[in-house]
Design a protein around this motif. Sequence first.
Motif, PDB file in Angstrom:
ATOM      1  N   HIS B 228      -7.002  86.057 -24.204  1.00 21.97           N
ATOM      2  CA  HIS B 228      -6.933  85.765 -25.636  1.00 21.97           C
ATOM      3  C   HIS B 228      -7.823  86.694 -26.448  1.00 21.97           C
ATOM      4  CE1 HIS B 228      -4.102  82.644 -25.533  1.00 21.97           C
ATOM      5  NE2 HIS B 228      -4.837  81.787 -24.854  1.00 21.97           N
ATOM      6  N   SER B 229      -8.648  87.469 -25.749  1.00 23.92           N
ATOM      7  CA  SER B 229      -9.580  88.348 -26.472  1.00 23.92           C
ATOM      8  C   SER B 229      -9.552  89.745 -25.872  1.00 23.92           C
ATOM      9  CB  SER B 229     -10.997  87.749 -26.400  1.00 23.92           C
ATOM     10  OG  SER B 229     -11.940  88.702 -26.021  1.00 23.92           O
ATOM     11  N   LEU B 230      -9.502  90.753 -26.761  1.00 19.43           N
ATOM     12  CA  LEU B 230      -9.494  92.142 -26.304  1.00 19.43           C
ATOM     13  C   LEU B 230     -10.780  92.476 -25.562  1.00 19.43           C
ATOM     14  CD1 LEU B 230      -8.019  94.021 -29.395  1.00 19.43           C
ATOM     15  CD2 LEU B 230      -6.900  93.603 -27.192  1.00 19.43           C
ATOM     16  N   SER B 231     -11.912  91.958 -26.054  1.00 26.00           N
ATOM     17  CA  SER B 231     -13.172  92.346 -25.416  1.00 26.00           C
ATOM     18  C   SER B 231     -13.285  91.712 -24.040  1.00 26.00           C
ATOM     19  CB  SER B 231     -14.373  92.009 -26.301  1.00 26.00           C
ATOM     20  OG  SER B 231     -14.429  90.635 -26.513  1.00 26.00           O
ATOM     21  N   ASP B 232     -12.698  90.524 -23.845  1.00 23.18           N
ATOM     22  CA  ASP B 232     -12.646  89.957 -22.499  1.00 23.18           C
ATOM     23  C   ASP B 232     -11.836  90.859 -21.564  1.00 23.18           C
ATOM     24  OD1 ASP B 232     -14.232  87.711 -22.760  1.00 23.18           O
ATOM     25  OD2 ASP B 232     -12.566  86.381 -23.305  1.00 23.18           O
ATOM     26  N   ALA B 233     -10.681  91.305 -22.068  1.00 20.87           N
ATOM     27  CA  ALA B 233      -9.830  92.163 -21.226  1.00 20.87           C
ATOM     28  C   ALA B 233     -10.573  93.442 -20.849  1.00 20.87           C
ATOM     29  CB  ALA B 233      -8.528  92.500 -21.952  1.00 20.87           C
ATOM     30  N   VAL B 234     -11.263  94.055 -21.817  1.00 18.03           N
ATOM     31  CA  VAL B 234     -11.988  95.300 -21.541  1.00 18.03           C
ATOM     32  C   VAL B 234     -13.176  95.036 -20.614  1.00 18.03           C
ATOM     33  CG1 VAL B 234     -13.285  97.202 -22.551  1.00 18.03           C
ATOM     34  CG2 VAL B 234     -11.172  96.405 -23.646  1.00 18.03           C
ATOM     35  N   GLY B 235     -13.816  93.887 -20.789  1.00 12.60           N
ATOM     36  CA  GLY B 235     -14.896  93.500 -19.871  1.00 12.60           C
ATOM     37  C   GLY B 235     -14.388  93.453 -18.434  1.00 12.60           C
ATOM     38  N   ALA B 236     -13.193  92.890 -18.259  1.00 15.00           N
ATOM     39  CA  ALA B 236     -12.607  92.812 -16.910  1.00 15.00           C
ATOM     40  C   ALA B 236     -12.295  94.211 -16.382  1.00 15.00           C
ATOM     41  CB  ALA B 236     -11.348  91.958 -16.947  1.00 15.00           C
ATOM     42  N   ILE B 237     -11.777  95.078 -17.237  1.00 18.20           N
ATOM     43  CA  ILE B 237     -11.460  96.454 -16.814  1.00 18.20           C
ATOM     44  C   ILE B 237     -12.711  97.152 -16.288  1.00 18.20           C
ATOM     45  CG2 ILE B 237     -10.737  98.742 -17.644  1.00 18.20           C
ATOM     46  CD1 ILE B 237      -8.970  97.171 -19.742  1.00 18.20           C
ATOM     47  N   LEU B 238     -13.807  97.056 -17.066  1.00 18.70           N
ATOM     48  CA  LEU B 238     -15.048  97.724 -16.670  1.00 18.70           C
ATOM     49  C   LEU B 238     -15.603  97.137 -15.377  1.00 18.70           C
ATOM     50  CD1 LEU B 238     -16.791  98.199 -20.110  1.00 18.70           C
ATOM     51  CD2 LEU B 238     -16.132 100.014 -18.521  1.00 18.70           C
ATOM     52  N   GLU B 239     -15.513  95.818 -15.259  1.00 21.55           N
ATOM     53  CA  GLU B 239     -15.975  95.134 -14.040  1.00 21.55           C
ATOM     54  C   GLU B 239     -15.277  95.733 -12.814  1.00 21.55           C
ATOM     55  OE1 GLU B 239     -17.862  92.213 -14.535  1.00 21.55           O
ATOM     56  OE2 GLU B 239     -18.087  91.745 -12.396  1.00 21.55           O
ATOM     57  N   ILE B 240     -14.005  96.057 -12.984  1.00 21.77           N
ATOM     58  CA  ILE B 240     -13.211  96.607 -11.873  1.00 21.77           C
ATOM     59  C   ILE B 240     -13.508  98.087 -11.649  1.00 21.77           C
ATOM     60  CG2 ILE B 240     -10.843  97.210 -11.190  1.00 21.77           C
ATOM     61  CD1 ILE B 240     -10.023  94.532 -12.655  1.00 21.77           C
ATOM     62  N   ASP B 253      -0.777  95.067 -25.524  1.00 20.68           N
ATOM     63  CA  ASP B 253      -1.330  94.129 -26.502  1.00 20.68           C
ATOM     64  C   ASP B 253      -0.275  93.077 -26.865  1.00 20.68           C
ATOM     65  OD1 ASP B 253       0.397  95.258 -28.346  1.00 20.68           O
ATOM     66  OD2 ASP B 253      -1.167  95.901 -29.737  1.00 20.68           O
ATOM     67  N   GLY B 254      -0.652  92.130 -27.740  1.00 21.51           N
ATOM     68  CA  GLY B 254       0.225  91.004 -28.064  1.00 21.51           C
ATOM     69  C   GLY B 254       1.583  91.442 -28.594  1.00 21.51           C
ATOM     70  N   ALA B 256       3.177  94.258 -28.017  1.00 16.32           N
ATOM     71  CA  ALA B 256       3.964  94.826 -26.921  1.00 16.32           C
ATOM     72  C   ALA B 256       4.459  93.727 -25.986  1.00 16.32           C
ATOM     73  CB  ALA B 256       3.133  95.853 -26.152  1.00 16.32           C
ATOM     74  N   ILE B 257       3.579  92.758 -25.689  1.00 16.54           N
ATOM     75  CA  ILE B 257       3.979  91.636 -24.811  1.00 16.54           C
ATOM     76  C   ILE B 257       5.208  90.934 -25.397  1.00 16.54           C
ATOM     77  CG2 ILE B 257       3.300  89.333 -23.984  1.00 16.54           C
ATOM     78  CD1 ILE B 257       0.348  90.388 -24.042  1.00 16.54           C
ATOM     79  N   ASN B 258       5.148  90.640 -26.690  1.00 14.43           N
ATOM     80  CA  ASN B 258       6.257  89.906 -27.316  1.00 14.43           C
ATOM     81  C   ASN B 258       7.535  90.746 -27.382  1.00 14.43           C
ATOM     82  OD1 ASN B 258       5.610  87.041 -28.378  1.00 14.43           O
ATOM     83  ND2 ASN B 258       3.725  88.222 -28.673  1.00 14.43           N
ATOM     84  N   ALA B 259       7.382  92.036 -27.620  1.00 16.29           N
ATOM     85  CA  ALA B 259       8.570  92.899 -27.659  1.00 16.29           C
ATOM     86  C   ALA B 259       9.233  92.962 -26.279  1.00 16.29           C
ATOM     87  CB  ALA B 259       8.194  94.306 -28.127  1.00 16.29           C
ATOM     88  N   VAL B 260       8.396  93.076 -25.231  1.00 16.25           N
ATOM     89  CA  VAL B 260       8.952  93.103 -23.875  1.00 16.25           C
ATOM     90  C   VAL B 260       9.604  91.762 -23.554  1.00 16.25           C
ATOM     91  CG1 VAL B 260       8.346  93.208 -21.413  1.00 16.25           C
ATOM     92  CG2 VAL B 260       7.401  94.889 -23.011  1.00 16.25           C
ATOM     93  N   GLU B 261       8.922  90.672 -23.900  1.00 13.30           N
ATOM     94  CA  GLU B 261       9.449  89.339 -23.590  1.00 13.30           C
ATOM     95  C   GLU B 261      10.758  89.084 -24.346  1.00 13.30           C
ATOM     96  OE1 GLU B 261       8.340  87.553 -21.209  1.00 13.30           O
ATOM     97  OE2 GLU B 261       9.578  85.772 -21.555  1.00 13.30           O
ATOM     98  N   ASP B 262      10.829  89.543 -25.598  1.00  9.75           N
ATOM     99  CA  ASP B 262      12.092  89.445 -26.354  1.00  9.75           C
ATOM    100  C   ASP B 262      13.218  90.127 -25.587  1.00  9.75           C
ATOM    101  OD1 ASP B 262      10.893  88.128 -28.436  1.00  9.75           O
ATOM    102  OD2 ASP B 262      10.724  89.905 -29.739  1.00  9.75           O
ATOM    103  N   ALA B 263      12.878  91.263 -24.966  1.00 12.52           N
ATOM    104  CA  ALA B 263      13.922  92.084 -24.350  1.00 12.52           C
ATOM    105  C   ALA B 263      14.281  91.634 -22.939  1.00 12.52           C
ATOM    106  CB  ALA B 263      13.481  93.553 -24.328  1.00 12.52           C
ATOM    107  N   VAL B 264      13.284  91.211 -22.153  1.00 16.33           N
ATOM    108  CA  VAL B 264      13.601  90.987 -20.736  1.00 16.33           C
ATOM    109  C   VAL B 264      13.295  89.580 -20.208  1.00 16.33           C
ATOM    110  CG1 VAL B 264      13.445  93.415 -20.084  1.00 16.33           C
ATOM    111  CG2 VAL B 264      11.399  91.991 -19.976  1.00 16.33           C
ATOM    112  N   GLY B 267       8.851  85.644 -18.888  1.00 12.46           N
ATOM    113  CA  GLY B 267       7.911  84.530 -18.915  1.00 12.46           C
ATOM    114  C   GLY B 267       6.480  84.968 -19.173  1.00 12.46           C
ATOM    115  N   LEU B 268       6.303  86.132 -19.851  1.00 14.41           N
ATOM    116  CA  LEU B 268       4.950  86.582 -20.202  1.00 14.41           C
ATOM    117  C   LEU B 268       4.378  85.636 -21.261  1.00 14.41           C
ATOM    118  CD1 LEU B 268       5.634  90.435 -20.566  1.00 14.41           C
ATOM    119  CD2 LEU B 268       4.873  89.186 -18.531  1.00 14.41           C
ATOM    120  N   ASP B 269       3.037  85.511 -21.262  1.00 18.86           N
ATOM    121  CA  ASP B 269       2.354  84.609 -22.200  1.00 18.86           C
ATOM    122  C   ASP B 269       2.371  85.230 -23.603  1.00 18.86           C
ATOM    123  OD1 ASP B 269       0.679  83.042 -23.696  1.00 18.86           O
ATOM    124  OD2 ASP B 269      -1.078  83.300 -22.389  1.00 18.86           O
ATOM    125  N   ARG B 270       3.249  84.698 -24.473  1.00 14.71           N
ATOM    126  CA  ARG B 270       3.416  85.282 -25.810  1.00 14.71           C
ATOM    127  C   ARG B 270       2.175  85.089 -26.684  1.00 14.71           C
ATOM    128  NH1 ARG B 270       8.426  86.661 -27.705  1.00 14.71           N
ATOM    129  NH2 ARG B 270      10.260  86.193 -26.444  1.00 14.71           N
TER     130      ARG B 270
END
Lengths: 456, 456
Positions: B228-240, B253-254, B256-264, B267-270
């Motif tokens: 739900h948060s960009l900084s959480d996602a980036v925190g996870a990236i750096l951790e890895i 990002d949100g 892109a997720i929704n555009a992909v989910e619209d198309a295919v 079951g991505l979390d919109r």
Amino acid sequence: MTTSEVISELAKQLPASAILTDPAITDSYRRDWAKDPDAGHPLAVVRARSTNDVQAVMRWASRHSIPVVPRGAGSGLSGGATAVNEGIVLSTELMRDITIDPTTRIAVVQPGLLNAEVKKAAAAEGLWYPPDPSSFEICSIGGNAATNAGGLCCVKYGVTTDYVLGLQVVLADGTAVRLGGPRVKDVAGLSLTKLFVGSEGTLGVITEITLRLLPPQQPASTVVAGFHSLSDAVGAILEITKVMRPAMLEFMDGTAINAVEDAVKMGLDRSAQALLIAQSDSPGADRSREANFMAAAFTQHNATEVFVTDDEAEGAAFTAARRFAIPAVERLGTLLLEDVGVPIPALPQLLEGIQKIAQDRGVLVAVIAHAGDGNTHPLIVHNPEDHDEARRANVAFGEIMDLAISLGGTITGEHGVGRLKKAWLPGQVGEDVMVLTRKIKDALDPAGILNPGAMT
Amino acid sequence: MTTSEVISELAKQLPASAILTDPAITDSYRRDWAKDPDAGHPLAVVRARSTNDVQAVMRWASRHSIPVVPRGAGSGLSGGATAVNEGIVLSTELMRDITIDPTTRIAVVQPGLLNAEVKKAAAAEGLWYPPDPSSFEICSIGGNAATNAGGLCCVKYGVTTDYVLGLQVVLADGTAVRLGGPRVKDVAGLSLTKLFVGSEGTLGVITEITLRLLPPQQPASTVVAGFHSLSDAVGAILEITKVMRPAMLEFMDGTAINAVEDAVKMGLDRSAQALLIAQSDSPGADRSREANFMAAAFTQHNATEVFVTDDEAEGAAFTAARRFAIPAVERLGTLLLEDVGVPIPALPQLLEGIQKIAQDRGVLVAVIAHAGDGNTHPLIVHNPEDHDEARRANVAFGEIMDLAISLGGTITGEHGVGRLKKAWLPGQVGEDVMVLTRKIKDALDPAGILNPGAMT
């Protein structure tokens, strides 16, 4: 202006004691490890402490058209840092800062730090700088970048250029430029960072290097095998490299094996024509799978004995033996050190051709090699006091490069062209590439003051 | 001479039907995927079938000072292959030979072959060519080399330059040179191979590429998580990334997720602000260890849900969803496609800054990214018929590059500068580096006929 007036002019731009002119001191800066017999006598040695110092030197050198030979730790093997008459040696040995950012796995280092010191600083942050020239304890990271140095782990982990993300470089006219930077992917503009890596001080003076670091290397298993036939050994190498990426795949010939055994008594098979030392550092169960695969390849190709160990200390002893081969062979006489490479299938022809050259010229040649990437180091043993033998050794030195070229190979896999191999470069790359090279050299250093006589 | 006489002179040097002049055909060669609105009308399109053809073209172009725009498959995203008035487009699409030597793991390819075809030919020999631009099914290997293309696996396996061992290049005057060759290690002379990779057709025309191949990639585990948060996602990236090297680490990002989910409908979390798709291809038990480590890093950084699978087909579906993001977002409008990169810790500032620019300019911006190396693709959605919106989209395009530069980043991580980003290049690299760049360009192409207007 007199020479001393010109030097005084430079001294005013630099911190106290940056300029050395006492021949008792400057003599030790005339040669690198290639021990070029034609080394000149420099006007002075300048030990820069900062990019500003290097800029001051280059502005001054441009003004007076004074040749500048950049020098790292002086461990080069091709005469890339041989001093020239009427020129200065610009040493970066005092530029030793390093900053590591563990979050982005990046190190920013000055050129005078030794490779081993970069590795150690990275390890202190739980990280790894892979490139590992055999001389890693005494060679500088600036010299590594200037020559695009390799090492034992290249076969899996690549060479210096694969780790250089950015450079600060002082150009011939004293302009300092920053190329690349702490970005893993960056295609903005020409690949200038890559052009300066391996340019041997002919295009600019590297004053800072931004390096990519890796997570630490995993423990390695080591596989050692002796062979009575060179073609069997090369058959085993190809069997391995066509399907997997060993973390190390090193070779010693019979002469090198015996020289090492004379020196360190490891129980190596003195009757073997070839010894291969291989490692796998793959994680988990894959490590023993790969080690067993390599052991089976050795056995299948008629290895006389095969030894496999997961013990890090035992593995390190074999790696140390391989690293010790050059000093061990050096006990037999002065060395002319080659660095020729060929595609791996041509290794038997190269090795047999080298022995024929050795016989024809009446000199002893021992061969060690980073076999996994076809990069060999024939060591031509000779007595420089015996002028005829020295002459024959030099003839062999050239013939071995000619042989490598004829086999589609290279005159230098990791040491650089410097002054000693310059005459063979056109034979390898062709006159059109030399013209291209000189166009770039002339565009960047029109007065030809940067390391004149080296490579270009 | 009239234009048609000049063209006739070229025709005499080339095989029949090599030259296309019918505007109904040549119009499709005026633009690459960047759809440059300022594309010119070429005199002709020349489809070379050999290095000799390319030499004939360059000799002729030199004689008449005719601009030459080299073109691969035309899938470039920066206008590197935009046609220019009074010039020709030199297409390499018909140069499609490939030879693979499985023993030395090397491929020799002509530039017109598609990336996917190189991968397929390598796979047929049990080998792997790693670089994988999202457009791998439609982009040419020559274009990949000319732009130093990247892709999804770069984060672990590097970019195109890391696989190019040698090139044949035709220079501005028609001279064909061979640079490097089938040698894994070779430091003989300047690193000219590396200079030409990524030079975007401004220094020469690549007519053959020698590529290093790897043993096949191991099966991968895939880990997917929403945040739900960009900084959480980036925190996870750096951790890895600070402790391991994932084989893939992609971001949407949100929008892109929704555009992909619209198309295919996957079951991505919109409701997510960020989706990360990561893979480990490490061998043996290490694969699940790494996958579990990444899953734990996601959970620890407040992922809304974490999905782990060893199933190759499931993993491939997520990768395909990520690759499908650009066409999915394109359903919302015409795209201006960015390629900015920053050091990973600056990703939150970049992503937040992009959203501010989007708001300020009243345009929609979706962001997908090769997150593991900080390389993002903001997709600026706009209606080109709406001139004010198109203008605002173009302003945002520039502001996003300015933002990346201000964060120590790059205007292009893998697409190249071309014509569309050229105005921003000095802002990133500085005027001194532009001077250096032009010195090299002028030395190699004094008449400026090679891809004029692109990059340099």
